[in-house]
Write a protein that holds these residues in place. Sequence first.
Motif, PDB file in Angstrom:
ATOM      1  N   GLY A  98      58.699  93.492  41.083  1.00 40.43           N
ATOM      2  CA  GLY A  98      57.533  93.495  41.950  1.00 40.43           C
ATOM      3  C   GLY A  98      56.371  94.292  41.396  1.00 40.43           C
ATOM      4  O   GLY A  98      55.220  94.019  41.729  1.00 40.43           O
ATOM      5  N   GLY A  99      56.633  95.294  40.560  1.00 41.05           N
ATOM      6  CA  GLY A  99      55.572  96.124  40.004  1.00 41.05           C
ATOM      7  C   GLY A  99      56.054  96.830  38.752  1.00 41.05           C
ATOM      8  O   GLY A  99      57.045  97.562  38.786  1.00 41.05           O
ATOM      9  N   THR A 100      55.359  96.631  37.631  1.00 36.20           N
ATOM     10  CA  THR A 100      55.823  97.141  36.347  1.00 36.20           C
ATOM     11  C   THR A 100      55.907  98.661  36.321  1.00 36.20           C
ATOM     12  O   THR A 100      56.903  99.244  35.870  1.00 36.20           O
ATOM     13  CB  THR A 100      54.895  96.654  35.225  1.00 36.20           C
ATOM     14  OG1 THR A 100      54.909  95.223  35.196  1.00 36.20           O
ATOM     15  CG2 THR A 100      55.348  97.182  33.877  1.00 36.20           C
ATOM     16  N   LEU A 101      54.863  99.350  36.790  1.00 39.07           N
ATOM     17  CA  LEU A 101      54.839 100.801  36.716  1.00 39.07           C
ATOM     18  C   LEU A 101      55.989 101.416  37.506  1.00 39.07           C
ATOM     19  O   LEU A 101      56.700 102.303  37.016  1.00 39.07           O
ATOM     20  CB  LEU A 101      53.502 101.333  37.226  1.00 39.07           C
ATOM     21  CG  LEU A 101      52.260 100.962  36.399  1.00 39.07           C
ATOM     22  CD1 LEU A 101      50.999 101.501  37.065  1.00 39.07           C
ATOM     23  CD2 LEU A 101      52.364 101.507  34.981  1.00 39.07           C
ATOM     24  N   ARG A 102      56.182 100.961  38.720  1.00 41.32           N
ATOM     25  CA  ARG A 102      57.244 101.514  39.548  1.00 41.32           C
ATOM     26  C   ARG A 102      58.613 101.169  38.976  1.00 41.32           C
ATOM     27  O   ARG A 102      59.541 101.992  39.012  1.00 41.32           O
ATOM     28  CB  ARG A 102      57.098 100.979  40.984  1.00 41.32           C
ATOM     29  CG  ARG A 102      58.228 101.389  41.930  1.00 41.32           C
ATOM     30  CD  ARG A 102      58.474 102.884  41.933  1.00 41.32           C
ATOM     31  NE  ARG A 102      57.302 103.663  42.291  1.00 41.32           N
ATOM     32  CZ  ARG A 102      57.254 104.991  42.234  1.00 41.32           C
ATOM     33  NH1 ARG A 102      58.297 105.671  41.781  1.00 41.32           N
ATOM     34  NH2 ARG A 102      56.167 105.625  42.594  1.00 41.32           N
ATOM     35  N   TRP A 103      58.759  99.974  38.423  1.00 41.46           N
ATOM     36  CA  TRP A 103      60.037  99.563  37.822  1.00 41.46           C
ATOM     37  C   TRP A 103      60.416 100.518  36.693  1.00 41.46           C
ATOM     38  O   TRP A 103      61.564 100.931  36.577  1.00 41.46           O
ATOM     39  CB  TRP A 103      59.938  98.139  37.293  1.00 41.46           C
ATOM     40  CG  TRP A 103      61.194  97.604  36.674  1.00 41.46           C
ATOM     41  CD1 TRP A 103      62.209  96.955  37.318  1.00 41.46           C
ATOM     42  CD2 TRP A 103      61.582  97.677  35.288  1.00 41.46           C
ATOM     43  NE1 TRP A 103      63.207  96.613  36.417  1.00 41.46           N
ATOM     44  CE2 TRP A 103      62.843  97.043  35.172  1.00 41.46           C
ATOM     45  CE3 TRP A 103      60.992  98.206  34.152  1.00 41.46           C
ATOM     46  CZ2 TRP A 103      63.513  96.936  33.952  1.00 41.46           C
ATOM     47  CZ3 TRP A 103      61.658  98.107  32.932  1.00 41.46           C
ATOM     48  CH2 TRP A 103      62.898  97.475  32.853  1.00 41.46           C
ATOM     49  N   ILE A 104      59.439 100.885  35.871  1.00 38.08           N
ATOM     50  CA  ILE A 104      59.704 101.779  34.746  1.00 38.08           C
ATOM     51  C   ILE A 104      60.123 103.159  35.251  1.00 38.08           C
ATOM     52  O   ILE A 104      61.103 103.739  34.774  1.00 38.08           O
ATOM     53  CB  ILE A 104      58.471 101.867  33.838  1.00 38.08           C
ATOM     54  CG1 ILE A 104      58.243 100.522  33.111  1.00 38.08           C
ATOM     55  CG2 ILE A 104      58.615 102.995  32.815  1.00 38.08           C
ATOM     56  CD1 ILE A 104      56.930 100.432  32.370  1.00 38.08           C
ATOM     57  N   LEU A 105      59.400 103.698  36.227  1.00 41.57           N
ATOM     58  CA  LEU A 105      59.747 105.021  36.731  1.00 41.57           C
ATOM     59  C   LEU A 105      61.091 105.021  37.444  1.00 41.57           C
ATOM     60  O   LEU A 105      61.862 105.987  37.331  1.00 41.57           O
ATOM     61  CB  LEU A 105      58.659 105.525  37.680  1.00 41.57           C
ATOM     62  CG  LEU A 105      57.702 106.562  37.060  1.00 41.57           C
ATOM     63  CD1 LEU A 105      56.907 105.953  35.912  1.00 41.57           C
ATOM     64  CD2 LEU A 105      56.763 107.129  38.112  1.00 41.57           C
ATOM     65  N   ASP A 106      61.396 103.959  38.142  1.00 43.84           N
ATOM     66  CA  ASP A 106      62.683 103.875  38.845  1.00 43.84           C
ATOM     67  C   ASP A 106      63.856 103.901  37.879  1.00 43.84           C
ATOM     68  O   ASP A 106      64.991 104.186  38.282  1.00 43.84           O
ATOM     69  CB  ASP A 106      62.745 102.607  39.699  1.00 43.84           C
ATOM     70  CG  ASP A 106      61.890 102.711  40.950  1.00 43.84           C
ATOM     71  OD1 ASP A 106      61.456 103.839  41.287  1.00 43.84           O
ATOM     72  OD2 ASP A 106      61.649 101.669  41.595  1.00 43.84           O
TER      73      ASP A 106
END
Length: 320
Positions: A210-218
């Motif tokens: 759903g969102g690249t930035l959040r996926w990476i941090l997760d």
Amino acid sequence: MEPEPPSAGRFPHGVFVGLSTLDIIQRVKEFPGRNAKATALRQDVAGGGPALNAAVVFSALGGRATLVTRLGHGSISAVVREDLAARGVALVDLADAGYQPSVSTITVDDATGERQIVSTDALGRQRQLAHAPLLGEADVKAALDALGRADVVHLDGHHRDLALAAARWGRERGIPRVVDAGRWKDVMAELVPLATEVVCSADFAVPDCGGTLRWILDRGAELAAVTDGPAPVRWLGRQGGGSVDMEQFRAVDTLGAGDFFHGAYSFARTFGGAGRLEPAAALKFAGHIAALKCAWPGTREWLGGLAGSGPLDYLRTVRP
């Protein structure tokens, strides 16, 4: 435990792990159509690949750069080796006997600075040498241990075995791991969780995300950023996020700009010792270096403009 930061008088050491190619660059008045020919206005031949170019700019900025890759010893490899030596980049070659790097053929539109690239990357060479075994993780780590102290490990995701072993090696030693995620590769599902920072392009599309930035941090990274050419860089970290405006310019040649952006970011990541640069400052500096590159044709001639204290003076001005 974090490694000791670079002290005054000690050059930061960056270890760059990934792809090496031979780039043959033709600059044309306009892209030729199907089944057409064009006379080049200019031709350049140099080493290429995201990790290689990042190492080159890290060295040009005053760092000590070591490239860990597969290169081999044939005629194509010899040209790349000469380029690396001329740019002050040390080489750790983990190629099997008979390996030859891919050749990237690149056409640059003189009017816009845009480019077309055709290459087999690392995948094509691995298919041609399918009989050659991949290196064991212990072998890769032994080669890295021989390098001594490192301040940052920079990974482009090519050569899966080298990338994963180097990322784990860096994590075990508390060394920052910066991933250049130009586009999605299956290895990224394993590599991103091993990274401290992931700087990706707008072309980096995570499947079912759903969102690249959040996926990476997760997945465990401390910082995620997305570049999009001259558009602002979006970033997200544990303590917040934002966007960073990029310098606006008339692009003469965009070839390699992303590679050099990532290499400059890794250099900035080592700058400041215990007073580490804020993400926005490191990203702004990387954008400045990429803008300088885009004002020059080819991927090497522009590096002469980095000599002296200019880039470091600029880097000091963007510190918070």
